[in-house]
Design an enzyme around this catalytic site. Structure first.
Site, PDB file in Angstrom:
ATOM      1  N   TYR A  67      14.250   3.622  -3.502  1.00 51.48           N
ATOM      2  CA  TYR A  67      14.058   3.650  -2.105  1.00 51.48           C
ATOM      3  C   TYR A  67      14.419   4.026  -1.201  1.00 51.48           C
ATOM      4  O   TYR A  67      13.610   4.908  -0.033  1.00 51.48           O
ATOM      5  CB  TYR A  67      14.550   2.054  -1.517  1.00 51.48           C
ATOM      6  N   GLN A 101       1.715  -4.274   7.902  1.00 54.88           N
ATOM      7  CA  GLN A 101       2.356  -4.449   7.012  1.00 54.88           C
ATOM      8  C   GLN A 101       3.220  -3.084   6.466  1.00 54.88           C
ATOM      9  O   GLN A 101       4.044  -3.265   5.659  1.00 54.88           O
ATOM     10  CB  GLN A 101       1.422  -4.826   5.985  1.00 54.88           C
ATOM     11  N   ASP A 104       7.053   1.843   8.391  1.00 59.55           N
ATOM     12  CA  ASP A 104       7.419   3.208   8.351  1.00 59.55           C
ATOM     13  C   ASP A 104       8.321   3.235   9.574  1.00 59.55           C
ATOM     14  O   ASP A 104       8.447   4.027  10.094  1.00 59.55           O
ATOM     15  CB  ASP A 104       6.790   3.810   8.153  1.00 59.55           C
ATOM     16  N   HIS A 119       6.426  -6.792   6.527  1.00 57.73           N
ATOM     17  CA  HIS A 119       6.943  -6.843   5.510  1.00 57.73           C
ATOM     18  C   HIS A 119       8.111  -5.823   5.890  1.00 57.73           C
ATOM     19  O   HIS A 119       8.814  -5.071   4.530  1.00 57.73           O
ATOM     20  CB  HIS A 119       6.378  -6.185   5.020  1.00 57.73           C
ATOM     21  N   CYS A 127      22.039  -7.628   3.308  1.00 62.99           N
ATOM     22  CA  CYS A 127      22.890  -7.892   2.159  1.00 62.99           C
ATOM     23  C   CYS A 127      21.738  -8.792   0.706  1.00 62.99           C
ATOM     24  O   CYS A 127      20.969  -9.551   1.658  1.00 62.99           O
ATOM     25  CB  CYS A 127      24.307  -8.645   2.673  1.00 62.99           C
ATOM     26  N   CYS A 150      31.298  -9.575   1.821  1.00 60.16           N
ATOM     27  CA  CYS A 150      30.658 -10.076   0.850  1.00 60.16           C
ATOM     28  C   CYS A 150      30.711  -9.423  -0.795  1.00 60.16           C
ATOM     29  O   CYS A 150      31.485 -10.326  -1.829  1.00 60.16           O
ATOM     30  CB  CYS A 150      29.613 -10.959   0.236  1.00 60.16           C
ATOM     31  N   GLY A 187      -7.070   0.273   7.385  1.00 56.84           N
ATOM     32  CA  GLY A 187      -5.790   1.249   6.878  1.00 56.84           C
ATOM     33  C   GLY A 187      -5.703  -0.770   6.096  1.00 56.84           C
ATOM     34  O   GLY A 187      -4.433   0.289   5.820  1.00 56.84           O
ATOM     35  N   SER A 189      -6.120  -2.546   2.471  1.00 54.32           N
ATOM     36  CA  SER A 189      -6.605  -3.314   1.598  1.00 54.32           C
ATOM     37  C   SER A 189      -6.970  -4.131   1.525  1.00 54.32           C
ATOM     38  O   SER A 189      -8.150  -5.664   0.606  1.00 54.32           O
ATOM     39  CB  SER A 189      -6.435  -2.534   0.018  1.00 54.32           C
ATOM     40  N   ASN A 213     -12.133   1.921   8.577  1.00 52.98           N
ATOM     41  CA  ASN A 213     -11.008   1.726   6.670  1.00 52.98           C
ATOM     42  C   ASN A 213     -12.923   2.765   6.419  1.00 52.98           C
ATOM     43  O   ASN A 213     -13.391   2.476   6.976  1.00 52.98           O
ATOM     44  CB  ASN A 213     -11.081   0.909   5.766  1.00 52.98           C
TER      45      ASN A 213
HETATM   46  C1  BJW Z   1      -7.067   4.340   5.454  1.00 54.52           C
HETATM   47  C2  BJW Z   1      -7.233   6.057   5.927  1.00 54.52           C
HETATM   48  C3  BJW Z   1      -7.210   6.394   7.139  1.00 54.52           C
HETATM   49  C4  BJW Z   1      -6.629   5.071   3.436  1.00 54.52           C
HETATM   50  N1  BJW Z   1      -7.582   5.388   7.931  1.00 54.52           N
HETATM   51  N2  BJW Z   1      -7.579   3.742   6.184  1.00 54.52           N
HETATM   52  C5  BJW Z   1      -2.198 -15.675  -2.764  1.00 54.52           C
HETATM   53  C6  BJW Z   1      -3.410 -15.150  -3.644  1.00 54.52           C
HETATM   54  C7  BJW Z   1      -3.336 -14.134  -5.128  1.00 54.52           C
HETATM   55  C8  BJW Z   1      -1.599 -14.292  -4.268  1.00 54.52           C
HETATM   56  C9  BJW Z   1      -0.924 -13.584  -4.061  1.00 54.52           C
HETATM   57  C10 BJW Z   1      -1.155 -15.020  -2.794  1.00 54.52           C
HETATM   58  N3  BJW Z   1      -0.099 -15.518  -2.027  1.00 54.52           N
HETATM   59  C11 BJW Z   1       0.895 -14.637  -2.866  1.00 54.52           C
HETATM   60  C12 BJW Z   1       0.208 -14.267  -3.830  1.00 54.52           C
HETATM   61  C13 BJW Z   1       1.027 -12.941  -4.327  1.00 54.52           C
HETATM   62  C14 BJW Z   1       0.992 -11.949  -3.704  1.00 54.52           C
HETATM   63  C15 BJW Z   1       0.239 -11.050  -3.150  1.00 54.52           C
HETATM   64  O1  BJW Z   1      -0.937 -11.015  -2.372  1.00 54.52           O
HETATM   65  N4  BJW Z   1      -0.312 -10.211  -4.690  1.00 54.52           N
HETATM   66  C16 BJW Z   1      -1.364  -9.563  -4.676  1.00 54.52           C
HETATM   67  C17 BJW Z   1      -1.131  -7.925  -4.864  1.00 54.52           C
HETATM   68  C18 BJW Z   1      -2.399 -10.760  -5.027  1.00 54.52           C
HETATM   69  N5  BJW Z   1       1.926 -11.738  -2.416  1.00 54.52           N
HETATM   70  C19 BJW Z   1       3.742 -11.711  -2.381  1.00 54.52           C
HETATM   71  O2  BJW Z   1       4.229 -12.009  -3.343  1.00 54.52           O
HETATM   72  C20 BJW Z   1       3.445 -11.453  -0.778  1.00 54.52           C
HETATM   73  N6  BJW Z   1       4.795 -13.111  -0.674  1.00 54.52           N
HETATM   74  C21 BJW Z   1       4.854 -14.503  -1.141  1.00 54.52           C
HETATM   75  O3  BJW Z   1       3.104 -14.417  -0.309  1.00 54.52           O
HETATM   76  O4  BJW Z   1       5.431 -14.990  -0.778  1.00 54.52           O
HETATM   77  C22 BJW Z   1       5.286 -16.603  -0.811  1.00 54.52           C
HETATM   78  C23 BJW Z   1       5.257 -16.930  -2.632  1.00 54.52           C
HETATM   79  C24 BJW Z   1       6.061 -16.251  -3.030  1.00 54.52           C
HETATM   80  C25 BJW Z   1       5.581 -16.841  -4.461  1.00 54.52           C
HETATM   81  C26 BJW Z   1       4.835 -17.543  -4.852  1.00 54.52           C
HETATM   82  C27 BJW Z   1       3.689 -17.478  -4.052  1.00 54.52           C
HETATM   83  C28 BJW Z   1       3.709 -17.526  -2.878  1.00 54.52           C
HETATM   84  C29 BJW Z   1       4.553 -11.128  -0.589  1.00 54.52           C
HETATM   85  C30 BJW Z   1       3.708  -9.746  -0.242  1.00 54.52           C
HETATM   86  C31 BJW Z   1       4.484  -8.687  -0.491  1.00 54.52           C
HETATM   87  C32 BJW Z   1       4.017  -6.608  -0.196  1.00 54.52           C
HETATM   88  N7  BJW Z   1       5.317  -5.998  -0.451  1.00 54.52           N
HETATM   89  C33 BJW Z   1       4.346  -4.324  -0.652  1.00 54.52           C
HETATM   90  C34 BJW Z   1       5.301  -3.427  -1.101  1.00 54.52           C
HETATM   91  C35 BJW Z   1       6.458  -3.263   0.673  1.00 54.52           C
HETATM   92  C36 BJW Z   1       7.309  -2.680   0.933  1.00 54.52           C
HETATM   93  C37 BJW Z   1       8.118  -1.369   0.054  1.00 54.52           C
HETATM   94  O5  BJW Z   1       6.656  -0.535   0.632  1.00 54.52           O
HETATM   95  O6  BJW Z   1       7.807  -0.624  -0.747  1.00 54.52           O
HETATM   96  O7  BJW Z   1       4.034  -4.419   0.349  1.00 54.52           O
HETATM   97  S1  BJW Z   1       3.261  -4.326  -2.020  1.00 54.52           S
HETATM   98  C38 BJW Z   1       2.075  -3.203  -0.525  1.00 54.52           C
HETATM   99  O8  BJW Z   1       1.435  -3.306  -0.552  1.00 54.52           O
HETATM  100  C39 BJW Z   1       2.900  -3.197   0.596  1.00 54.52           C
HETATM  101  C40 BJW Z   1       2.025  -3.596   1.804  1.00 54.52           C
HETATM  102  O9  BJW Z   1       2.711  -3.761   2.675  1.00 54.52           O
HETATM  103  C41 BJW Z   1       0.931  -4.351   0.711  1.00 54.52           C
HETATM  104  C42 BJW Z   1      -0.446  -4.227   1.346  1.00 54.52           C
HETATM  105  O10 BJW Z   1      -0.971  -2.959   1.192  1.00 54.52           O
HETATM  106  P1  BJW Z   1      -2.083  -2.150   2.425  1.00 54.52           P
HETATM  107  O11 BJW Z   1      -0.908  -1.398   3.388  1.00 54.52           O
HETATM  108  O12 BJW Z   1      -3.248  -2.792   2.559  1.00 54.52           O
HETATM  109  O13 BJW Z   1      -2.071  -0.844   1.775  1.00 54.52           O
HETATM  110  P2  BJW Z   1      -3.494  -0.146   0.312  1.00 54.52           P
HETATM  111  O14 BJW Z   1      -2.970   1.232   0.266  1.00 54.52           O
HETATM  112  O15 BJW Z   1      -4.275  -1.465  -0.463  1.00 54.52           O
HETATM  113  O16 BJW Z   1      -4.256   0.078   1.107  1.00 54.52           O
HETATM  114  C43 BJW Z   1      -4.498   0.868   2.062  1.00 54.52           C
HETATM  115  C44 BJW Z   1      -6.408   1.620   2.726  1.00 54.52           C
HETATM  116  O17 BJW Z   1      -6.026   2.443   3.853  1.00 54.52           O
HETATM  117  C45 BJW Z   1      -6.805   1.467   1.608  1.00 54.52           C
HETATM  118  O18 BJW Z   1      -8.041   0.306   2.490  1.00 54.52           O
HETATM  119  C46 BJW Z   1      -6.987   2.726   1.854  1.00 54.52           C
HETATM  120  O19 BJW Z   1      -9.315   2.532   1.526  1.00 54.52           O
HETATM  121  C47 BJW Z   1      -7.288   2.790   3.535  1.00 54.52           C
HETATM  122  N8  BJW Z   1      -6.778   4.303   3.980  1.00 54.52           N
HETATM  123  N9  BJW Z   1      -6.896   6.273   4.312  1.00 54.52           N
HETATM  124  C48 BJW Z   1      -7.777   4.448   7.546  1.00 54.52           C
HETATM  125  N10 BJW Z   1      -6.602   7.756   7.201  1.00 54.52           N
END
Ligand code: BJW
Length: 253
Positions: A67, A101, A104, A119, A127, A150, A187, A189, A213
């Site tokens: 990180y 989400q 940055d 996020h 902590c 702590c 932007g 997925s 997108n």
């Molecule tokens: C462009 C472009 C350009 C390119 N212009 N566009 C229900 C169903 C199934 C699963 C779950 C559910 N509920 C919860 C879950 C589990 C899980 C989950 O969803 N998993 C899935 C993978 C299925 N969710 C969680 O665990 C969440 N917590 C939660 O639900 O708590 C309650 C709970 C807990 C336990 C059990 C049950 C419930 C927390 C989710 C945390 C996500 N964290 C991350 C990391 C953050 C820190 C870090 O950066 O290190 O967040 S993972 C990562 O994915 C990051 C993002 O915010 C997130 C979303 O990704 P994003 O932003 O969509 O990026 P990409 O790469 O996927 O897509 C980019 C898009 O841009 C693409 O479409 C491109 O085409 C496009 N693009 N260039 C416009 N120029």
């Protein structure tokens, strides 16, 4: 850019707009997305090893160091025309909010005022034990550093898989989704929940749903308009069309 005139008319009348953004809006600033097959963060790193509480418990030094390198990279990037277009749009409607989400901080840097960071934010730390924000700590070589209160490990203030999202931010994002005339999903997925549920919530509550997108997502079938392209190109063109600006006007503001 060819924009549907029906869409532009509907956006001219919209008074309440809510937005969800994902990594794609920052891609043109140089921040990698997560799921791109070649350049995505998860194409090169395993989320189970780096982005869960268990990963941090197993190897806190590795997670902190990873990180730290991403924080350094994100400290160097700047908003792109997509971020600036959204900040401009906010000034021109009655009710506006962005649920991002992204960790940055680029929306605020671009001038957006109402931003829900559902996020977290990589520029903050907290902590791991007490879950409270930590502003500063002793530079005694400990990796990760230790909480001055702590003694527990300090972690980035981001939301890992399996963790609950910040409650107030998510409640505000949900309320905005339920009350808006227009919802923009930009932007992302649209596969990570609960964020991915926000556009659907808005659509079910009667909002016009617009997706921007370069690629289709699971949300695309539900969208009223799918604007295929990069947000740094589509959004400035959209703002110009909706507010009858010539590009120079927007640049001058
Ligand atoms: C462009 C472009 C350009 C390119 N212009 N566009 C229900 C169903 C199934 C699963 C779950 C559910 N509920 C919860 C879950 C589990 C899980 C989950 O969803 N998993 C899935 C993978 C299925 N969710 C969680 O665990 C969440 N917590 C939660 O639900 O708590 C309650 C709970 C807990 C336990 C059990 C049950 C419930 C927390 C989710 C945390 C996500 N964290 C991350 C990391 C953050 C820190 C870090 O950066 O290190 O967040 S993972 C990562 O994915 C990051 C993002 O915010 C997130 C979303 O990704 P994003 O932003 O969509 O990026 P990409 O790469 O996927 O897509 C980019 C898009 O841009 C693409 O479409 C491109 O085409 C496009 N693009 N260039 C416009 N120029």
């Amino acid at each position: 850019m060819n924009l549907d005139s029906m869409l532009v008319q509907q956006l001219k009348q919209a008074r309440r707009i809510a937005v969800l953004t994902g990594a794609g809006i920052s891609a043109e600033s140089g921040v990698p997305t997560f799921r791109d097959a070649q350049t995505g963060v998860w194409a090169n790193f395993d989320p189970d090893e780096l982005a869960t509480p268990d990963a941090f418990r197993r190897n806190p030094e590795r997670v902190w160091t990873w990180y730290q390198s991403r924080r350094d990279m994100m400290s160097r990037v700047r908003p792109n025309p997509g971020h600036f277009a959204l900040a401009e749009w906010e000034k021109r409607v009655d009710a506006w909010s962005i649920a991002t989400q992204n960790i940055d901080g680029l929306h605020r840097m671009a001038g957006s005022q109402r931003v829900y960071e559902i996020h977290g934010n990589i520029h903050r730390s907290k902590c791991f034990v007490e879950n409270t924000l930590v502003e500063s700590w002793a530079n005694d070589g400990s990796v990760p550093p230790r909480c001055p209160h702590c003694g527990g490990f300090i972690r980035p203030d981001v939301v890992w898989f399996g963790e609950i999202l910040p409650q107030q931010e998510m409640a505000d994002a949900q309320e905005a989704a339920l009350r808006c005339d227009v919802y923009l999903s930009i932007g992302t997925s649209a596969i990570v929940y609960p964020a991915a549920g926000l556009p659907i919530m808005a659509k079910q509550a009667g909002a016009l749903l617009i997706e921007i997108n370069p690629d289709e997502t699971p949300l695309t079938v539900a969208a009223d308009f799918f604007l295929k392209g990069k947000s740094g190109e589509v959004l400035p063109a959209l703002v110009d069309a909706v507010f009858d600006l010539v590009p120079m006007d927007r640049a001058a503001n």
